[in-house]
Design an enzyme around this catalytic site. Sequence first.
Site, PDB file in Angstrom:
ATOM      1  N   CYS A 205     -52.642 -34.366 -71.152  1.00 15.28           N
ATOM      2  CA  CYS A 205     -52.705 -35.484 -70.480  1.00 15.28           C
ATOM      3  C   CYS A 205     -52.805 -34.996 -68.992  1.00 15.28           C
ATOM      4  O   CYS A 205     -52.513 -33.736 -68.442  1.00 15.28           O
ATOM      5  CB  CYS A 205     -51.353 -36.005 -70.528  1.00 15.28           C
ATOM      6  SG  CYS A 205     -51.099 -37.143 -71.889  1.00 15.28           S
ATOM      7  N   GLU A 207     -50.912 -35.531 -66.167  1.00 14.21           N
ATOM      8  CA  GLU A 207     -49.825 -35.204 -65.545  1.00 14.21           C
ATOM      9  C   GLU A 207     -49.659 -33.632 -65.977  1.00 14.21           C
ATOM     10  O   GLU A 207     -49.188 -32.573 -64.984  1.00 14.21           O
ATOM     11  CB  GLU A 207     -48.665 -35.869 -66.092  1.00 14.21           C
ATOM     12  CG  GLU A 207     -48.598 -37.411 -65.765  1.00 14.21           C
ATOM     13  CD  GLU A 207     -49.222 -38.219 -66.847  1.00 14.21           C
ATOM     14  OE1 GLU A 207     -50.183 -37.680 -67.335  1.00 14.21           O
ATOM     15  OE2 GLU A 207     -48.971 -39.289 -67.203  1.00 14.21           O
ATOM     16  N   CYS A 237     -46.692 -40.575 -70.457  1.00 17.38           N
ATOM     17  CA  CYS A 237     -46.014 -40.723 -71.979  1.00 17.38           C
ATOM     18  C   CYS A 237     -44.850 -39.801 -71.893  1.00 17.38           C
ATOM     19  O   CYS A 237     -44.423 -39.233 -71.110  1.00 17.38           O
ATOM     20  CB  CYS A 237     -47.437 -39.879 -72.964  1.00 17.38           C
ATOM     21  SG  CYS A 237     -47.500 -38.125 -72.791  1.00 17.38           S
ATOM     22  N   CYS A 240     -44.884 -35.954 -71.331  1.00 23.55           N
ATOM     23  CA  CYS A 240     -45.139 -35.647 -69.834  1.00 23.55           C
ATOM     24  C   CYS A 240     -43.849 -35.886 -69.085  1.00 23.55           C
ATOM     25  O   CYS A 240     -43.492 -35.169 -68.207  1.00 23.55           O
ATOM     26  CB  CYS A 240     -46.385 -36.597 -69.080  1.00 23.55           C
ATOM     27  SG  CYS A 240     -47.921 -36.003 -69.697  1.00 23.55           S
TER      28      CYS A 240
HETATM   29  N1  THU Z   1     -53.010 -40.002 -71.051  1.00 21.46           N
HETATM   30  C1  THU Z   1     -52.498 -39.161 -69.852  1.00 21.46           C
HETATM   31  O1  THU Z   1     -53.381 -38.473 -69.284  1.00 21.46           O
HETATM   32  N2  THU Z   1     -51.222 -39.352 -69.489  1.00 21.46           N
HETATM   33  C2  THU Z   1     -50.235 -40.178 -70.041  1.00 21.46           C
HETATM   34  O2  THU Z   1     -49.203 -39.899 -69.899  1.00 21.46           O
HETATM   35  C3  THU Z   1     -50.590 -41.061 -71.051  1.00 21.46           C
HETATM   36  C4  THU Z   1     -52.065 -40.660 -71.928  1.00 21.46           C
HETATM   37  C5  THU Z   1     -54.237 -39.986 -71.609  1.00 21.46           C
HETATM   38  C6  THU Z   1     -54.352 -39.088 -72.831  1.00 21.46           C
HETATM   39  C7  THU Z   1     -55.766 -39.638 -73.474  1.00 21.46           C
HETATM   40  O3  THU Z   1     -56.690 -38.914 -73.002  1.00 21.46           O
HETATM   41  C8  THU Z   1     -55.708 -41.141 -73.171  1.00 21.46           C
HETATM   42  O4  THU Z   1     -54.783 -41.235 -71.929  1.00 21.46           O
HETATM   43  C9  THU Z   1     -55.362 -41.863 -74.170  1.00 21.46           C
HETATM   44  O5  THU Z   1     -54.352 -41.706 -74.625  1.00 21.46           O
END
Ligand code: THU
Length: 289
Positions: A205, A207, A237, A240
């Site tokens: 992710c 973060e 999420c 994170c």
């Molecule tokens: N994603 C993030 O980068 N941060 C989060 O906290 C939630 C999800 C990204 C991971 C993935 O590449 C995409 O969003 C879909 O889940």
Amino acid sequence: MKRLDTWFACALEACCAAEGVRPCMAFFAVVDDERMRELNRETRGVDSATDVLSYPAVSYPPGKTARDCPRRLGAAYDPEFGKPNLGDVFLSMDRVRRQAMEYGHSVTREAVFLAVHASLHLLGYDHMEEEERAKMRAMEDIVMERLGIGRNPMDEHLFLRACEALENAYAPYSQYKVGACLLCEDGREFLGCNIENASYGATICAERAAVSAAVAQGARRFTAIAIAGEKGDSWPCGICRQVLNEFSVEMRVIVGQKGGAFDVVPLSELLPRSFGPGDLEQQGESQNG
Ligand code: THU
């Protein structure tokens, strides 16, 4: 997330309070440039789009505003809402986005500023003559101050940097790009974006990418993180949240959609009653150990 319609209600309420009149109501509609152009042509004979149009339901004598005309306000009383109806406001979101980008502040700030400007028109303010323009400007300043919006230019800056980072996201599987900008206690900023993987599970992710970049450079204390999603508000999420909590429970989390409004909440609100390094302290483990 404070939605724009809530902000509009707050803007109008704050304008009425600053004017010293009872709470009033108005209709706010968000449209695009094309609709704005139609409206401008149909109602004012001007064939071009504009940022905001207000249609007052109350007329005020020259040089007077709502506070001077309690009877006129009383006559505008709408029994359905139990308040005087001041009129209608139309905002072009296309314009709001462009102007926010131009001025380097958030879309929320731009939209709220225009809502305040329009609400003041509905209360009888104008900016044709120098003297009335100065009065209107002073009221705008007072109301924006009361609303406390855009008072933290750092949050604006971090959010815009998160939007920049989003451009580098590698998200061929979800098409959901996310960017993050982490602010460290020592003032350094680290960017992150989501990095997906054909195995899906190896995805990182935005973060955690930003946290990894910071920790690798020796930074462990964070004061804020801005997170921008391409397709919507990108709330962090669970994993994170836990990773951020490892380093600072008290950081500000700034979340929004690129080109849209953002919200600011403390991490402790996103991860209440958390488990963290402090819980393992007896074993001699700590975040800075
Ligand atoms: N994603 C993030 O980068 N941060 C989060 O906290 C939630 C999800 C990204 C991971 C993935 O590449 C995409 O969003 C879909 O889940």
